[in-house]
Design a protein around this motif. Structure first.
Motif, short mmCIF file in Angstrom:
data_model
loop_
_atom_site.label_atom_id
_atom_site.label_comp_id
_atom_site.label_asym_id
_atom_site.label_seq_id
_atom_site.Cartn_x
_atom_site.Cartn_y
_atom_site.Cartn_z
N SER A 310 2.00 -0.93 -5.31
CA SER A 310 1.19 0.09 -4.65
C SER A 310 -0.26 -0.38 -4.47
O SER A 310 -0.88 -0.12 -3.43
CB SER A 310 1.21 1.40 -5.46
N SER A 313 -0.25 -2.76 -1.58
CA SER A 313 -0.13 -2.06 -0.29
C SER A 313 -1.46 -1.46 0.13
O SER A 313 -1.84 -1.52 1.32
CB SER A 313 0.93 -0.96 -0.38
N ARG A 314 -2.20 -0.85 -0.82
CA ARG A 314 -3.51 -0.28 -0.48
C ARG A 314 -4.47 -1.36 -0.02
O ARG A 314 -5.17 -1.19 0.98
CB ARG A 314 -4.08 0.46 -1.70
N TRP A 315 -4.52 -2.46 -0.77
CA TRP A 315 -5.41 -3.57 -0.39
C TRP A 315 -5.03 -4.12 0.97
O TRP A 315 -5.90 -4.35 1.82
CB TRP A 315 -5.33 -4.67 -1.45
N PHE A 316 -3.75 -4.31 1.21
CA PHE A 316 -3.28 -4.88 2.47
C PHE A 316 -3.66 -3.96 3.64
O PHE A 316 -4.09 -4.43 4.71
CB PHE A 316 -1.77 -5.10 2.43
N GLY A 317 -3.48 -2.66 3.45
CA GLY A 317 -3.82 -1.71 4.51
C GLY A 317 -5.30 -1.77 4.86
O GLY A 317 -5.67 -1.66 6.04
N GLU A 318 -6.16 -1.91 3.85
CA GLU A 318 -7.59 -2.01 4.10
C GLU A 318 -7.95 -3.28 4.85
O GLU A 318 -8.87 -3.27 5.69
CB GLU A 318 -8.35 -1.95 2.76
N GLY A 321 -5.12 -3.13 8.36
CA GLY A 321 -5.00 -1.91 9.16
C GLY A 321 -3.60 -1.34 9.25
O GLY A 321 -3.33 -0.44 10.06
N CYS A 322 -2.67 -1.85 8.46
CA CYS A 322 -1.31 -1.33 8.43
C CYS A 322 -0.66 -1.76 7.12
O CYS A 322 -1.22 -2.56 6.37
CB CYS A 322 -0.49 -1.83 9.62
N SER A 323 0.53 -1.25 6.84
CA SER A 323 1.23 -1.62 5.61
C SER A 323 1.82 -3.02 5.74
O SER A 323 2.02 -3.52 6.87
CB SER A 323 2.35 -0.62 5.32
N GLN A 326 4.97 -2.91 7.92
CA GLN A 326 4.69 -2.78 9.36
C GLN A 326 4.18 -4.11 9.93
O GLN A 326 4.56 -4.50 11.03
CB GLN A 326 3.64 -1.68 9.58
N TRP A 327 3.32 -4.77 9.18
CA TRP A 327 2.77 -6.06 9.65
C TRP A 327 3.88 -7.10 9.82
O TRP A 327 3.89 -7.84 10.79
CB TRP A 327 1.72 -6.56 8.65
#
Length: 340
Positions: A310, A313-318, A321-323, A326-327
């Motif tokens: 988790s 995932s938060r770091w990657f989204g920041e 710009g996506c999970s 998704q990337w």
């Protein structure tokens, strides 16, 4: 900063330690080295920590020949990129001079000098760790490695005039005499190898004249800069430490043999902070790992040093710009249907 050595300096350390009944992992942790990092030979680690580790290992195993046992397992590849060049040098002198002149490419703590007089050639070796310490095992490893290298060029039956050590002999000199023959001497005024100067003129049997030019061109392209920058050193250590979950500025500073303020100062001189370099390195590695569908996102999370998927995932989204999922899907679509 204090001198570094390539991870390859500890090549076969785990195998030798286990064969002597000692636990390599616990000893490495005592001096601040990470066993996982040994899998990447081209990474750089603290030379002082390596020297301390070899002394601890010799004491724990009760083998005063520990460094020499490691030297017996040395291969050309342990020298790194420069090994590709010395294999193609025309004779022993040229290969040895190349190693001496560019020693910083594989060991910043080692200082060697080759001289000739009265028909003899003398290779003197010393270690400069930047602090007072016992380094008997490291010296024997270095001398043994050079001796092994010379035998690769001159044949297994070759013997030097003498092999010299400044320290006193071990209680049992069996390994030393097996490796060096009867010419090994202790309590001398230098560490190194004395051989006949004519031996240096011996043609290199491994050399391929057709490859020599290419090897030299390759070498010149990587030897322009004398060693890595401080920024490169920190970046390399971040890559090594990330999978351990202990990638902190304190851990990096310990591996470099300095305090955290020194690391901050060197990074600031390059316009970086530890956090910015950590994030940039993570981002680069994440792109490579997430693009590989054979790696699970949970596995990637661990390799990037996150305590939980988790958090990854938060770091990657920041950053992206996506999970991560998704990337990965987008990247797969781009590869299937590239833009015209």
């Amino acid at each position: 900063m204090k001198p570094l050595v390539r991870n390859a300096a500890l090549s076969s350390y785990v195998e030798v330690s286990k064969s002597l009944g000692i636990d390599p992992r616990s000893l490495m942790m005592r001096v601040g080295l990470d066993p996982v990092g040994l899998t990447v030979q081209d990474r750089w680690i603290s030379g002082v920590a390596v020297a301390q580790l070899l002394e601890l290992s010799a004491a724990a195993s009760r083998h005063e020949d520990f460094g020499l046992l490691l030297a017996e397992r040395r291969r050309f590849s342990n020298l790194g990129p420069i090994s590709l060049v010395i294999r193609e040098e025309p004779d022993v002198r040229s290969a040895l001079e190349l190693l001496v002149r560019h020693e910083y490419m594989y060991n910043e703590m080692l200082h060697s000098r080759l001289s000739e007089a009265n028909g003899l050639a003398t290779l003197k070796l010393s270690l400069e760790p930047g602090e007072a310490m016992t380094a008997r095992q490291s010296i024997e490893l270095a001398v043994g490695a050079f001796h092994h290298l010379l035998r690769n060029f001159l044949g297994t039956r070759w013997q030097p005039v003498s092999v010299c050590f400044t320290h006193s002999p071990p209680a049992d000199t069996g390994t030393h005499r097996r490796v060096f023959g009867p010419v090994v001497e202790f309590d001398r005024d230098f560490n190194g190898i004395v051989l006949y100067a004519d031996d240096l003129n011996t043609p290199n049997p491994m050399s391929d004249p057709l490859l020599r030019t290419y090897a030299r061109q390759y070498f010149e392209s990587i030897a322009l800069s004398r060693g890595a920058t401080e920024l490169d050193r920190v970046r390399d250590l971040i890559e090594v430490l990330l999978p351990t979950g202990r990638c902190s500025i304190e851990q990096v500073a310990g591996s470099l043999g300095v305090d955290r303020r020194t690391v901050h100062r060197h990074l600031a001189a390059s316009g970086e902070t530890f956090s910015s370099l950590l994030n940039a390195t993570r981002t680069q590695i994440a792109e490579q790992l997430v693009a590989n569908p054979r790696r699970s996102l949970t596995e990637i999370s661990g390799l990037l040093g996150f305590s939980a998927p988790s958090a990854f995932s938060r770091w990657f989204g920041e950053r992206f710009g996506c999970s991560p999922r998704q990337w990965r899907l987008r990247r797969a679509e781009q590869q299937r249907f590239p833009a015209e």
